[in-house]
Each structure stands twice: as C-alpha cells, then as structure tokens.
Design a protein around this motif. Structure first.
Motif, PDB file in Angstrom:
ATOM      1  N   PRO A  55      37.802  25.532  38.491  1.00 29.94           N
ATOM      2  CA  PRO A  55      37.512  24.125  38.786  1.00 29.94           C
ATOM      3  C   PRO A  55      36.372  24.018  39.787  1.00 29.94           C
ATOM      4  CG  PRO A  55      39.646  24.764  39.701  1.00 29.94           C
ATOM      5  CD  PRO A  55      39.126  25.940  38.947  1.00 29.94           C
ATOM      6  N   PRO A  56      35.620  22.927  39.742  1.00 29.23           N
ATOM      7  CA  PRO A  56      34.515  22.756  40.683  1.00 29.23           C
ATOM      8  C   PRO A  56      35.034  22.632  42.120  1.00 29.23           C
ATOM      9  CG  PRO A  56      34.811  20.764  39.377  1.00 29.23           C
ATOM     10  CD  PRO A  56      35.750  21.792  38.828  1.00 29.23           C
ATOM     11  N   LYS A  61      37.479  16.217  52.034  1.00 28.22           N
ATOM     12  CA  LYS A  61      37.243  14.812  51.687  1.00 28.22           C
ATOM     13  C   LYS A  61      36.176  14.813  50.585  1.00 28.22           C
ATOM     14  CE  LYS A  61      38.386  12.898  56.191  1.00 28.22           C
ATOM     15  NZ  LYS A  61      37.928  12.121  57.325  1.00 28.22           N
ATOM     16  N   PRO A  62      36.607  14.895  49.312  1.00 26.99           N
ATOM     17  CA  PRO A  62      35.646  15.037  48.218  1.00 26.99           C
ATOM     18  C   PRO A  62      34.604  13.917  48.184  1.00 26.99           C
ATOM     19  CG  PRO A  62      37.877  15.378  47.425  1.00 26.99           C
ATOM     20  CD  PRO A  62      37.975  14.866  48.832  1.00 26.99           C
ATOM     21  N   THR A  63      33.375  14.312  47.899  1.00 28.54           N
ATOM     22  CA  THR A  63      32.296  13.347  47.721  1.00 28.54           C
ATOM     23  C   THR A  63      32.421  12.718  46.340  1.00 28.54           C
ATOM     24  OG1 THR A  63      30.810  14.973  46.742  1.00 28.54           O
ATOM     25  CG2 THR A  63      30.769  14.775  49.163  1.00 28.54           C
ATOM     26  N   LYS A  64      31.619  11.676  46.089  1.00 28.39           N
ATOM     27  CA  LYS A  64      31.623  11.055  44.758  1.00 28.39           C
ATOM     28  C   LYS A  64      31.209  12.056  43.693  1.00 28.39           C
ATOM     29  CE  LYS A  64      30.925   6.264  46.088  1.00 28.39           C
ATOM     30  NZ  LYS A  64      30.138   5.054  45.938  1.00 28.39           N
ATOM     31  N   LYS A  65      30.227  12.893  44.022  1.00 28.02           N
ATOM     32  CA  LYS A  65      29.773  13.911  43.065  1.00 28.02           C
ATOM     33  C   LYS A  65      30.886  14.922  42.790  1.00 28.02           C
ATOM     34  CE  LYS A  65      26.275  17.370  42.096  1.00 28.02           C
ATOM     35  NZ  LYS A  65      25.079  18.069  42.538  1.00 28.02           N
ATOM     36  N   GLU A  66      31.595  15.360  43.832  1.00 24.85           N
ATOM     37  CA  GLU A  66      32.704  16.298  43.640  1.00 24.85           C
ATOM     38  C   GLU A  66      33.807  15.672  42.796  1.00 24.85           C
ATOM     39  OE1 GLU A  66      32.134  18.828  47.805  1.00 24.85           O
ATOM     40  OE2 GLU A  66      33.745  17.348  47.660  1.00 24.85           O
ATOM     41  N   ASP A  67      34.121  14.395  43.046  1.00 22.14           N
ATOM     42  CA  ASP A  67      35.125  13.692  42.242  1.00 22.14           C
ATOM     43  C   ASP A  67      34.680  13.595  40.783  1.00 22.14           C
ATOM     44  OD1 ASP A  67      37.020  13.296  44.212  1.00 22.14           O
ATOM     45  OD2 ASP A  67      36.288  11.287  44.751  1.00 22.14           O
ATOM     46  N   PHE A  68      33.400  13.270  40.573  1.00 22.56           N
ATOM     47  CA  PHE A  68      32.867  13.153  39.214  1.00 22.56           C
ATOM     48  C   PHE A  68      32.955  14.490  38.480  1.00 22.56           C
ATOM     49  CE2 PHE A  68      29.178  13.725  36.384  1.00 22.56           C
ATOM     50  CZ  PHE A  68      29.498  12.768  35.425  1.00 22.56           C
ATOM     51  N   LEU A  69      32.515  15.564  39.138  1.00 21.83           N
ATOM     52  CA  LEU A  69      32.551  16.884  38.516  1.00 21.83           C
ATOM     53  C   LEU A  69      33.988  17.322  38.213  1.00 21.83           C
ATOM     54  CD1 LEU A  69      29.798  18.735  40.585  1.00 21.83           C
ATOM     55  CD2 LEU A  69      29.642  17.928  38.218  1.00 21.83           C
ATOM     56  N   MET A  70      34.909  17.022  39.120  1.00 27.45           N
ATOM     57  CA  MET A  70      36.311  17.378  38.888  1.00 27.45           C
ATOM     58  C   MET A  70      36.881  16.586  37.717  1.00 27.45           C
ATOM     59  SD  MET A  70      38.858  19.270  39.513  1.00 27.45           S
ATOM     60  CE  MET A  70      38.795  20.037  41.121  1.00 27.45           C
ATOM     61  N   SER A  71      36.539  15.328  37.617  1.00 28.90           N
ATOM     62  CA  SER A  71      37.020  14.506  36.513  1.00 28.90           C
ATOM     63  C   SER A  71      36.513  15.049  35.168  1.00 28.90           C
ATOM     64  CB  SER A  71      36.560  13.057  36.707  1.00 28.90           C
ATOM     65  OG  SER A  71      36.925  12.279  35.600  1.00 28.90           O
ATOM     66  N   LYS A  72      35.230  15.397  35.111  1.00 33.29           N
ATOM     67  CA  LYS A  72      34.665  15.986  33.882  1.00 33.29           C
ATOM     68  C   LYS A  72      35.374  17.292  33.540  1.00 33.29           C
ATOM     69  CE  LYS A  72      30.392  16.563  32.846  1.00 33.29           C
ATOM     70  NZ  LYS A  72      28.959  16.844  32.837  1.00 33.29           N
ATOM     71  N   GLN A  74      38.410  18.304  34.457  1.00 37.31           N
ATOM     72  CA  GLN A  74      39.800  18.081  34.046  1.00 37.31           C
ATOM     73  C   GLN A  74      39.879  17.558  32.614  1.00 37.31           C
ATOM     74  OE1 GLN A  74      41.011  15.614  37.359  1.00 37.31           O
ATOM     75  NE2 GLN A  74      42.009  17.335  38.375  1.00 37.31           N
ATOM     76  N   ASN A  75      38.962  16.678  32.223  1.00 39.34           N
ATOM     77  CA  ASN A  75      38.946  16.175  30.846  1.00 39.34           C
ATOM     78  C   ASN A  75      38.690  17.305  29.851  1.00 39.34           C
ATOM     79  OD1 ASN A  75      39.479  13.537  31.590  1.00 39.34           O
ATOM     80  ND2 ASN A  75      37.318  12.962  31.670  1.00 39.34           N
ATOM     81  N   MET A  76      37.749  18.180  30.189  1.00 39.85           N
ATOM     82  CA  MET A  76      37.438  19.313  29.317  1.00 39.85           C
ATOM     83  C   MET A  76      38.629  20.253  29.200  1.00 39.85           C
ATOM     84  SD  MET A  76      35.235  20.761  27.464  1.00 39.85           S
ATOM     85  CE  MET A  76      34.185  22.118  27.101  1.00 39.85           C
ATOM     86  N   MET A  77      39.252  20.577  30.328  1.00 38.19           N
ATOM     87  CA  MET A  77      40.399  21.485  30.311  1.00 38.19           C
ATOM     88  C   MET A  77      41.583  20.885  29.547  1.00 38.19           C
ATOM     89  SD  MET A  77      39.456  24.294  31.658  1.00 38.19           S
ATOM     90  CE  MET A  77      37.747  24.085  31.218  1.00 38.19           C
ATOM     91  N   LYS A  78      41.775  19.578  29.681  1.00 36.44           N
ATOM     92  CA  LYS A  78      42.846  18.904  28.939  1.00 36.44           C
ATOM     93  C   LYS A  78      42.601  19.029  27.435  1.00 36.44           C
ATOM     94  CE  LYS A  78      45.183  14.483  28.407  1.00 36.44           C
ATOM     95  NZ  LYS A  78      45.204  13.066  28.776  1.00 36.44           N
TER      96      LYS A  78
END
Length: 193
Positions: A55-56, A61-72, A74-78
């Motif tokens: 995972p990224p 305190k995750p930044t917006k970029k970190e949140d965005f990368l994690m969301s992408k 997690q969607n891929m892994m799902k």
C-alpha cells in the motif's frame, strides 16, 4: 492441450514499466489484459495469478495526495481480491529521506514472492512452468532451487540501458532463468480493440 502456468508479479516493478509505456504513448495501459497477453504469447493457460504489492505510504496525518493514492490502491486491490484466480499478497511501504528528498520503497514483497515460489511443487504438483514478472537479482537463489525441482522459469522483465534509470539490467537474473523476454508495449494493449 495448452499447458497451465502460474504467474508471479512484482507489482511495484510492473507498475513502473506500465507507467513508462503510458508516458511514452500518452495513453492508459491495460493491467489484467497484459497478463493474458503474455500467456497467449507463450501459448500457456494462466491457471493462477499472484500479485505482490504494498500500500502507498500514509503519514500519521495523511495528506490529500496520500488519501487519494490509498483510495486508488484499495479500489484496485478490491477488484483483484474479488477474482478467485488471483492471490494478492502485501508488503509495506517505507519512506526514507535521502539527500533532502523523500524516497519510497516496498518492503517485504520479495520475501513473499520467494516463499510462494518455494511452495509451488507442494501446492501445484502438476505445474512445470511459471512466469515471473520482476527485475530483482534477489530471486536468483530461489529460481535455481525451483528449477532443480523441474520447474521452468520464464522471466518477463524490462530494462532500458539508460544511466540512473529505475530499469537496471541484472545479468545474473537473466542468466539463471529458463528464458527471458523483455516487456514490450504491445503486451499492454487490449487485443480486442
């Protein structure tokens, strides 16, 4: 009858190659279709795909970029985990500060790949051939070991011969496999387009 094959993918390396081809052509490249194309090129049936990723990085305190990368991510892994013919294994991401710049490295991924490679004969006794998508010479000992057990290793890799490139060539790895093939942009195309 087409022979079954297992495929083992270092997703960090594969992602760099995919991005490199996307940058060159300016258009998105396929993910799962690439693995099917590789098997078709070898006239093999993809019995099971093993994807190794991390995972990224996430700060406290995750930044917006970190949140965005994690969301992408997690969607891929799902999506991958919802397919019975795919196994996903995850390492972790380490952030290092080198010369004032942050550098991100996958940790634990190579050992997960090595463990699964060592278990092939026990878990898949009828498999005589695997495809490995990687570039790391750390795999040399395990490749030698599984080849001694009668399993042929086809390495799909990428290198560009440029100085300071993330795509270095490891001759020791190329020399130990049964066959190696350089990844080309054609493998990333949808053959039905």
């Amino acid at each position: 009858m087409v022979e079954d094959v297992l495929m083992f993918v270092d997703d960090g390396f594969f992602g760099l190659v995919k991005k490199n081809f996307q940058r060159e052509e300016g258009k998105s490249k396929r993910y799962l279709q690439t693995f099917r194309n590789i098997c078709k090129n070898e006239n093999l049936n993809l019995k099971h795909l093993f994807v190794y990723s991390a995972p990224p990085y996430q700060g406290s305190k995750p930044t917006k970029k970190e949140d965005f990368l994690m969301s992408k991510y997690q969607n891929m892994m799902k999506m991958l985990r919802n397919k019975k013919w795919i196994t996903v294994r995850e390492g972790r991401c380490q952030r290092l500060k080198i010369d004032g710049e942050f550098v991100y490295k996958q940790k634990g991924v190579d050992i997960l790949i090595s463990i699964d490679l060592m278990e092939i004969k026990d878990r898949y006794p009828n498999i005589n051939k695997i495809i490995l998508i990687a570039c790391d010479s750390d795999f040399v000992p395990v490749i030698k070991n599984i080849q001694e057990k009668g399993i042929k290793v086809l390495l799909y890799t990428y290198f560009d011969g440029k100085r300071n490139s993330p795509f270095s060539r490891y001759n020791e790895l190329l020399n130990v496999v049964s066959k190696w093939i350089k990844l080309r942009k054609e493998y990333f195309e949808d053959k039905n387009e």
